[in-house]
Structures are given as C-alpha cells and as structure tokens.
Design a protein around this motif. Sequence first.
Motif, PDB file in Angstrom:
ATOM      1  N   ASP A 128      19.324 -94.042 -20.261  1.00  0.00           N
ATOM      2  CA  ASP A 128      18.273 -94.866 -20.867  1.00  0.00           C
ATOM      3  C   ASP A 128      17.813 -95.958 -19.904  1.00  0.00           C
ATOM      4  O   ASP A 128      16.613 -96.273 -19.832  1.00  0.00           O
ATOM      5  N   ALA A 129      18.748 -96.542 -19.157  1.00  0.00           N
ATOM      6  CA  ALA A 129      18.397 -97.618 -18.225  1.00  0.00           C
ATOM      7  C   ALA A 129      17.485 -97.116 -17.107  1.00  0.00           C
ATOM      8  O   ALA A 129      16.526 -97.796 -16.718  1.00  0.00           O
ATOM      9  N   LEU A 130      17.758 -95.917 -16.598  1.00  0.00           N
ATOM     10  CA  LEU A 130      16.919 -95.375 -15.529  1.00  0.00           C
ATOM     11  C   LEU A 130      15.504 -95.101 -16.018  1.00  0.00           C
ATOM     12  O   LEU A 130      14.535 -95.296 -15.279  1.00  0.00           O
ATOM     13  N   ALA A 131      15.388 -94.663 -17.264  1.00  0.00           N
ATOM     14  CA  ALA A 131      14.066 -94.388 -17.827  1.00  0.00           C
ATOM     15  C   ALA A 131      13.328 -95.673 -18.192  1.00  0.00           C
ATOM     16  O   ALA A 131      12.099 -95.767 -18.035  1.00  0.00           O
ATOM     17  N   ARG A 132      14.077 -96.667 -18.648  1.00  0.00           N
ATOM     18  CA  ARG A 132      13.466 -97.902 -19.145  1.00  0.00           C
ATOM     19  C   ARG A 132      12.998 -98.826 -18.029  1.00  0.00           C
ATOM     20  O   ARG A 132      11.972 -99.502 -18.150  1.00  0.00           O
ATOM     21  N   ILE A 225      37.803 -85.314 -10.681  1.00  0.00           N
ATOM     22  CA  ILE A 225      36.394 -85.247 -11.059  1.00  0.00           C
ATOM     23  C   ILE A 225      36.243 -85.332 -12.583  1.00  0.00           C
ATOM     24  O   ILE A 225      37.166 -84.998 -13.332  1.00  0.00           O
ATOM     25  N   HIS A 226      35.062 -85.739 -13.013  1.00  0.00           N
ATOM     26  CA  HIS A 226      34.740 -85.819 -14.436  1.00  0.00           C
ATOM     27  C   HIS A 226      34.535 -84.431 -15.018  1.00  0.00           C
ATOM     28  O   HIS A 226      35.029 -84.100 -16.081  1.00  0.00           O
ATOM     29  N   GLY A 227      33.745 -83.617 -14.328  1.00  0.00           N
ATOM     30  CA  GLY A 227      33.524 -82.236 -14.747  1.00  0.00           C
ATOM     31  C   GLY A 227      32.150 -81.958 -15.310  1.00  0.00           C
ATOM     32  O   GLY A 227      31.604 -80.873 -15.098  1.00  0.00           O
ATOM     33  N   GLU A 228      31.569 -82.901 -16.038  1.00  0.00           N
ATOM     34  CA  GLU A 228      30.218 -82.730 -16.593  1.00  0.00           C
ATOM     35  C   GLU A 228      29.508 -84.081 -16.547  1.00  0.00           C
ATOM     36  O   GLU A 228      29.136 -84.656 -17.568  1.00  0.00           O
ATOM     37  N   LEU A 229      29.311 -84.565 -15.359  1.00  0.00           N
ATOM     38  CA  LEU A 229      28.884 -85.960 -15.208  1.00  0.00           C
ATOM     39  C   LEU A 229      27.380 -86.072 -15.030  1.00  0.00           C
ATOM     40  O   LEU A 229      26.821 -85.717 -14.002  1.00  0.00           O
ATOM     41  N   GLY A 230      26.747 -86.568 -16.072  1.00  0.00           N
ATOM     42  CA  GLY A 230      25.336 -86.901 -16.028  1.00  0.00           C
ATOM     43  C   GLY A 230      25.143 -88.343 -16.435  1.00  0.00           C
ATOM     44  O   GLY A 230      26.081 -89.031 -16.856  1.00  0.00           O
ATOM     45  N   ALA A 231      23.912 -88.812 -16.330  1.00  0.00           N
ATOM     46  CA  ALA A 231      23.633 -90.205 -16.678  1.00  0.00           C
ATOM     47  C   ALA A 231      23.856 -90.487 -18.163  1.00  0.00           C
ATOM     48  O   ALA A 231      24.057 -91.633 -18.562  1.00  0.00           O
ATOM     49  N   LEU A 264      22.080 -81.539 -10.926  1.00  0.00           N
ATOM     50  CA  LEU A 264      21.306 -81.095 -12.078  1.00  0.00           C
ATOM     51  C   LEU A 264      20.993 -82.264 -13.007  1.00  0.00           C
ATOM     52  O   LEU A 264      19.844 -82.447 -13.431  1.00  0.00           O
ATOM     53  N   ARG A 265      21.996 -83.062 -13.336  1.00  0.00           N
ATOM     54  CA  ARG A 265      21.840 -84.069 -14.377  1.00  0.00           C
ATOM     55  C   ARG A 265      21.092 -85.316 -13.904  1.00  0.00           C
ATOM     56  O   ARG A 265      20.407 -85.960 -14.696  1.00  0.00           O
ATOM     57  N   PHE A 266      21.241 -85.692 -12.638  1.00  0.00           N
ATOM     58  CA  PHE A 266      20.577 -86.905 -12.156  1.00  0.00           C
ATOM     59  C   PHE A 266      19.210 -86.636 -11.551  1.00  0.00           C
ATOM     60  O   PHE A 266      18.432 -87.570 -11.353  1.00  0.00           O
ATOM     61  N   GLY A 267      18.900 -85.386 -11.233  1.00  0.00           N
ATOM     62  CA  GLY A 267      17.577 -85.036 -10.750  1.00  0.00           C
ATOM     63  C   GLY A 267      17.143 -85.873  -9.563  1.00  0.00           C
ATOM     64  O   GLY A 267      17.835 -85.928  -8.542  1.00  0.00           O
ATOM     65  N   PRO A 268      15.999 -86.569  -9.660  1.00  0.00           N
ATOM     66  CA  PRO A 268      15.491 -87.335  -8.521  1.00  0.00           C
ATOM     67  C   PRO A 268      16.381 -88.487  -8.094  1.00  0.00           C
ATOM     68  O   PRO A 268      16.214 -89.018  -6.992  1.00  0.00           O
ATOM     69  N   HIS A 269      17.320 -88.888  -8.931  1.00  0.00           N
ATOM     70  CA  HIS A 269      18.225 -89.982  -8.581  1.00  0.00           C
ATOM     71  C   HIS A 269      19.468 -89.487  -7.829  1.00  0.00           C
ATOM     72  O   HIS A 269      20.284 -90.314  -7.404  1.00  0.00           O
ATOM     73  N   TYR A 270      19.607 -88.178  -7.674  1.00  0.00           N
ATOM     74  CA  TYR A 270      20.831 -87.647  -7.074  1.00  0.00           C
ATOM     75  C   TYR A 270      21.015 -88.074  -5.626  1.00  0.00           C
ATOM     76  O   TYR A 270      22.154 -88.214  -5.153  1.00  0.00           O
TER      77      TYR A 270
END
Length: 331
Positions: A128-132, A225-231, A264-270
Amino acid sequence: MTTTRCPLTTTDLAPLARAALGPSRTLTGVERLRGGTKKGVYRLILDDDSTAVAYVWSADEDYWDQPDPDPLDVFSHGTGLGLFTAAHDRLAAAGVRTPRLRYADATHTHLPADAAVVEDLTGGSLEDALARDPEQAPQAMERMAELLATLHSHTGPRFGKVAVVDKGGSPYGVSAERRVTEGALRCLAEAARRDPRAAAARRELEEEIHALAAGIRPRDRHTLIHGELGADHVLLTPGGQPALIDIEGLMYFDVEHEHVFLRLRFGPHYDALRAPGLDEARLRLYRLAMHIGLVSGPLTLIEGDFPDPGRMREIAEHNLHEALSLLRSAS
C-alpha cells in the motif's frame, strides 16, 4: 458442497484476548483482515483504543482443501502454530523484524483452534505504501533491501523448513533443485487437469523442466528465506521499518527461489533488491516452476468456496501465459 464460513466475533475472541492481554482491558470489537487463505487474521480492538492481532489456525479459516501439513516436506501446506512459532523465534534470533509474539495457545483453551496474538503494526503494508507514495518508494525499498540482506545472511546445514532443520531434522528429498523439479511436475499435472491449454503443452513443459534441472550443478549452501515474499507480506512499523508476516513457510533453501518470487511480486521495484552471484540455471528452473505452481494453486483454490474466485482466475491466467512464453522462448 459449499461450506458456510462465519468470521469469528467479539464474543468468540474475548477469552483469547483476555488471556493474551490481561483482564484489565475489554475487547470491544474485531475486524477480520483481508488476504488470509490459510489462517484467520483478526484485529482486536480494546476499550482503551489499543489493538493487537490474533491469528487463528482452523479448518474454518483455511480455504485450501489440503491434508494435514507434513513439516518434512519443505513445500507442504505452510500453516499451523508450530511452524509460526519456530519461524518467529528464528527471525527474532536473526535480527529480522516481524510482529512480536504476545501469546500462543496450542491447548484450544480459549478457542477450538490453535491461536496466537501478536502486536499490531499500524503503518500499513509495504504494498500500500508503494502505491500511495511513489516519491518515498526508493527509501522504503532501501529499508526492504537491508532487511533482505540480513535475512539472507543466515544459513542452515541443509534445506528444509526452519521448524525441522533447527531441531536437527532432515526433510524429504535429496536436494533443493530436485524438490522443485518434482513439485513442478506435480503442479503441471494438476494444471493440465484443470486447463486444456496446460494439458496441450504438458509434454513440452515436462521436457523443459527436465532439461533445466539437468543443467544445475550441486550446491551445499542453504539460505534462510521467507519463501513467498511480496510487498503484501511486509508490514511497516510507525517509523517505516519493514516487518515480515505470513512467515509459516520460513525455510532454508536456495536464495534463487526467493528472488524469483521477489521479481514477480515487486515488479518495477525489484531492482532495489537484486543481489550479485545468483545462479542463472536455478533462476530459470525456479521461474518456470513458480509460474506453473501459480496456475495449479489458484485453479485448485477456486474449486472450493474462496470468496474472490475472479482474482484467482486472473493469477492463473497470467502465470499460464508466462509459463507458455518461457517455453516458446526456450524453443
């Protein structure tokens, strides 16, 4: 038959809140938070306006029709109080922020389910913070990169779930890459049962999985590792520091597995999270395996009563397209 699921109420959760937070405060309200498919996540609102978060692991809160998880299988259904507390303790020892555990109950004294109460981090999610506030994204991602570097600086003696390895146990399987290969083939079979396009490409995808696996050299380094780490699996403290949630899948594994999900999960922020020295052969296998898993998983989930089937179909459709694109680019 569709199951009727009823969120827990203030009355249901009051005994747990009293045991966790003391008798001097009264639970005045609860809010079931979005996003959970394996456990119920509830914000507890108290009469002094303080809050906490309750996790509840029960069949009524789990939308996946899965057998009881087997911790010896590194990719088994990642749910349960035991996996959670082991992961919480390992992250705390590693210096990686996660909501602090305030109470855990495996006795079913206060609810007919395993439950825990953790601190409520009120800064919202990193997603939410990245989008906001895009202007603050570089600073937020710098903090995320620091957390990731701390997490990935820790290793284990073998691959497997933290709850198993830290107690001296060994998982099923001979190597991380073999386990990914086997899982990808199983997921492909499930996807082929549910989508004719996956069925039509099954043989070619199987051949590609085997070819990618054959190009991987042995390794004895296993990273935390977390394993499924997205924002969406990162909350922010009031000061803006990131903290990991949905940690039951914490494991020692190939760091490339984490980076495939991060990309995959962070897209342009990766780009802020890229790391040197990653094994390209593992990245190629794990990327294809991830896309196939994100076809079979969502299609399986919507066979039940998951409340947002449209979103799951979108995920499956996108990842089927990506898997078939990888197949075309390899030919």
